[in-house]
Design a protein around this motif. Sequence first.
Motif: not given
Length: 209
Positions: A165-168, A172, A174, A176, A190, A192
Amino acid sequence: FSPSCVTLFTGEPGAGKTTMMLTMANALTRQGAVVVFNTAEESLYQVKMVVNRLKLRNGFAVGQETHVPTLLEKCDALRAANPGKPFFLIVDSLQCMDDGKYTRKDGSTHINGGSATRALQQITDYCKEHFCNAIVINQVNKSGQMAGSQKLKHMVDSMMHLGVEKRDKDLEGCRVLQTLKNRFGGCGHTFFLALEKRGFIEVARVSNA
């Protein structure tokens, strides 16, 4: 896992595909299955280091075979020695496997562009014939898309992808885990996951089904 199910497992470099598959191999063995983790990409020593770090102690088998027919022969021997037990083969990774179709005069083999497709077909046929399961790790290209022929997607029963994960900002870093295809069950889930020294811990999950 449904008997004879073959899963294609893709993921970003460094996302933890090997860690996840070794953890799964350990869990399946604890539940009474016979599991082979075949590493064609890393050395047995590298795999042992990860196993020791994760403290996996349930005794699954580890191999380092790149020739698919030979690998399946060894699987036959393990299945024969453990009649009645569920059998799982985990392959890391498909692009390193040789289907054996092309052999040079010196006896060495040559892996070409179609070898991955033929290798996966051999593994799939084996699982269908013997009612066992396989999870095959497949590499991705620089853009993060699945490497190799798109035929691979249609040859398997299920597909999973492990990303980062790069956007949230809250999630970030985590991992996915997504189910992209599943002929025998639900899809669109999905997960995390936090990747720690001892493995993965679930942080959150989302279902689009």
